[in-house]
Design a protein around this motif. Structure first.
Motif, PDB file in Angstrom:
ATOM      1  N   UNK A  78       0.919  -1.060  -0.109  1.00  0.00           N
ATOM      2  CA  UNK A  78       0.153   0.003  -0.061  1.00  0.00           C
ATOM      3  C   UNK A  78       0.791   1.342  -0.143  1.00  0.00           C
ATOM      4  N   UNK A  79       2.072   1.252   0.834  1.00  0.00           N
ATOM      5  CA  UNK A  79       2.988   2.348   0.748  1.00  0.00           C
ATOM      6  C   UNK A  79       3.518   2.601  -0.464  1.00  0.00           C
ATOM      7  N   UNK A  80       3.993   1.614  -1.151  1.00  0.00           N
ATOM      8  CA  UNK A  80       4.713   1.817  -2.497  1.00  0.00           C
ATOM      9  C   UNK A  80       3.426   2.327  -3.363  1.00  0.00           C
ATOM     10  N   UNK A  81       2.457   1.794  -3.624  1.00  0.00           N
ATOM     11  CA  UNK A  81       1.246   2.275  -4.475  1.00  0.00           C
ATOM     12  C   UNK A  81       1.021   3.447  -4.125  1.00  0.00           C
ATOM     13  N   UNK A  82       0.865   4.120  -3.089  1.00  0.00           N
ATOM     14  CA  UNK A  82       0.481   5.443  -2.919  1.00  0.00           C
ATOM     15  C   UNK A  82       1.700   6.412  -3.224  1.00  0.00           C
ATOM     16  N   UNK A  99      -0.485  21.113  -4.440  1.00  0.00           N
ATOM     17  CA  UNK A  99       0.156  21.314  -3.259  1.00  0.00           C
ATOM     18  C   UNK A  99      -0.123  20.238  -2.205  1.00  0.00           C
ATOM     19  N   UNK A 100      -1.307  20.017  -2.041  1.00  0.00           N
ATOM     20  CA  UNK A 100      -1.422  18.955  -1.202  1.00  0.00           C
ATOM     21  C   UNK A 100      -0.850  17.492  -1.490  1.00  0.00           C
ATOM     22  N   UNK A 101      -0.754  17.137  -2.811  1.00  0.00           N
ATOM     23  CA  UNK A 101       0.062  15.968  -3.324  1.00  0.00           C
ATOM     24  C   UNK A 101       1.512  16.026  -2.968  1.00  0.00           C
ATOM     25  N   UNK A 102       2.305  17.058  -2.907  1.00  0.00           N
ATOM     26  CA  UNK A 102       3.584  17.282  -2.632  1.00  0.00           C
ATOM     27  C   UNK A 102       3.701  17.294  -1.168  1.00  0.00           C
ATOM     28  N   UNK A 103       3.005  17.746  -0.271  1.00  0.00           N
ATOM     29  CA  UNK A 103       3.148  17.680   0.888  1.00  0.00           C
ATOM     30  C   UNK A 103       3.031  16.208   1.741  1.00  0.00           C
ATOM     31  N   UNK A 106       5.796  14.383   0.508  1.00  0.00           N
ATOM     32  CA  UNK A 106       7.162  14.525   1.410  1.00  0.00           C
ATOM     33  C   UNK A 106       7.036  13.861   2.792  1.00  0.00           C
ATOM     34  N   UNK A 107       5.890  13.862   3.432  1.00  0.00           N
ATOM     35  CA  UNK A 107       5.650  13.159   4.721  1.00  0.00           C
ATOM     36  C   UNK A 107       5.696  11.739   4.664  1.00  0.00           C
ATOM     37  N   UNK A 108       5.341  11.068   3.387  1.00  0.00           N
ATOM     38  CA  UNK A 108       5.455   9.659   3.031  1.00  0.00           C
ATOM     39  C   UNK A 108       6.848   9.056   3.012  1.00  0.00           C
ATOM     40  N   UNK A 109       7.441   9.769   2.188  1.00  0.00           N
ATOM     41  CA  UNK A 109       8.703   9.562   1.876  1.00  0.00           C
ATOM     42  C   UNK A 109       9.901   9.673   2.889  1.00  0.00           C
ATOM     43  N   UNK A 110       9.314  10.613   3.935  1.00  0.00           N
ATOM     44  CA  UNK A 110      10.073  10.855   4.868  1.00  0.00           C
ATOM     45  C   UNK A 110      10.479   9.833   5.942  1.00  0.00           C
ATOM     46  N   UNK A 151       9.067  23.298   5.066  1.00  0.00           N
ATOM     47  CA  UNK A 151       8.268  23.010   6.574  1.00  0.00           C
ATOM     48  C   UNK A 151       9.385  22.877   7.499  1.00  0.00           C
ATOM     49  N   UNK A 152      10.669  22.914   7.152  1.00  0.00           N
ATOM     50  CA  UNK A 152      11.534  22.706   8.216  1.00  0.00           C
ATOM     51  C   UNK A 152      11.745  23.778   9.152  1.00  0.00           C
ATOM     52  N   UNK A 153      11.958  24.980   8.922  1.00  0.00           N
ATOM     53  CA  UNK A 153      12.568  25.395   7.625  1.00  0.00           C
ATOM     54  C   UNK A 153      14.061  25.361   7.460  1.00  0.00           C
ATOM     55  N   UNK A 154      14.474  24.737   6.532  1.00  0.00           N
ATOM     56  CA  UNK A 154      15.943  24.542   6.249  1.00  0.00           C
ATOM     57  C   UNK A 154      16.422  25.179   5.187  1.00  0.00           C
ATOM     58  N   UNK A 155      17.484  25.876   4.971  1.00  0.00           N
ATOM     59  CA  UNK A 155      18.084  26.304   4.007  1.00  0.00           C
ATOM     60  C   UNK A 155      18.554  25.232   2.661  1.00  0.00           C
TER      61      UNK A 155
END
Length: 319
Positions: A78-82, A99-103, A106-110, A151-155
């Motif tokens: 399921x995680x791979x498919x999403x 923008x929601x897709x990217x957020x 980012x959360x999932x791949x983290x 989101x970090x925020x990081x340079x």
């Protein structure tokens, strides 16, 4: 299973399967008593998970929709498919969900384990997404790195290719990712130039977060407005486009369907009117990519751009 937190996670994973679970079956699966299952169900409810119970010989427990979405538990497949689906969507600016897709990506791949990241990358590289072709594709990995840095925020450091082809290295404090529906832009404070800048994400490469945190600066205006102004005169001056398609409204792409004029056009014809801030050459190419016969009615600049595009394509196809 004596470890209560681990047992609760296992129970939650079972309940997130869309079916009703008899208490006896849950107890058997988790190797505990029916009384323990009842206590664990109450614990999940206390944590905000809406678990519904039904009585009778066919009764049991199931997770239902609540006022807020609780955290989900996903198995490997399921995680791979999403992740693959979000990557495919994030690679192209899809109006309304980009923008929601990217957020979410980012959360999932983290939190994806390395073995699953490898599977996602392998599957992504082995597949090709057939898109509308109405905007440049971007690297989903670049988008997720940028979203995490915002989101970090990081340079953030990256290589950048300007419109004239000039190459440069940038160190920025990322502020927002903005999608116009056809392109992605990063709004950031450029530390070397000591000013706010807009960067087209499809021209970015080798992006990575430095790990250096920073206190967010105040952008003098809304991020969307900043991008709009950065696009130059075309970003500030919108014009009305009217096109007649030799097709029914149902045959039009979704981005054109909302502009269909009631009763517009003759039999088997649909007139469409919409506003644009893009270059006429870009609008002409986007209309051509619909694959439908059309006639430009206004403005004159788009009529000329469509004629020039037709001439170039005709010359390119000549033997």
């Amino acid at each position: 299973m004596t470890d209560t937190p681990a047992r609760l996670l296992s129970l939650l994973s079972l309940l997130q399967t869309p079916r009703e679970w008899p208490g006896s079956e849950l107890a058997q699966r988790l190797r505990v008593s029916a009384r323990t299952i009842r206590r664990d169900i109450e614990r999940l409810r206390d944590l905000g998970y809406p678990v519904e119970a039904t009585l009778g010989s066919e009764g049991g427990y199931r997770l239902v929709a609540g006022a807020a979405m609780p955290p989900l538990l996903l198995d490997d497949e399921e995680a791979v498919a999403i992740a693959v689906g979000l990557r495919a969507g994030a690679g192209h600016a899809i109006e309304g969900v980009e923008e929601a897709s990217v957020r979410a990506l980012a959360k999932l791949e983290q939190v994806l384990p390395s073995r699953l990241r490898h599977r996602v990358s392998a599957l992504q590289s082995a597949t090709i997404a057939l898109t509308r072709g109405d905007g440049p594709s971007v690297d989903p990995g670049t988008l997720t790195v940028m979203a995490s840095a915002v989101a970090g925020p990081e340079r953030l450091r990256f290589a950048y290719r300007a419109g004239d082809g000039a190459e440069s290295r940038r160190l920025v404090e990322p502020y927002r990712l903005v999608s116009t529906g056809s392109r992605w832009y990063l709004v950031a404070y450029d530390l070397e130039r000591e000013d706010w800048r807009t960067f087209r994400v499809d021209r970015v490469s080798e992006a990575f977060a430095t790990g250096a945190r920073f206190a967010a600066r105040a952008l003098p205006m809304d991020a969307e407005e900043f991008v709009r102004r950065g696009l130059g005169p075309r970003g500030a001056e919108r014009y009305v486009v009217e096109v007649a398609f030799a097709a029914g409204a149902a045959e039009l792409p979704e981005w054109l369907r909302s502009g269909a004029l009631p009763g517009g056009g003759g039999e088997g014809e649909t007139s469409v009117r919409f506003e644009s801030a893009d270059a006429p050459e870009w609008v002409a190419a986007r209309l051509a990519l619909t694959g439908l016969p059309f006639t430009v009615r206004e403005p004159a600049s788009l009529v000329s751009a469509a004629a020039a595009l037709a001439a170039r394509l005709t010359a390119a196809a000549a033997p």
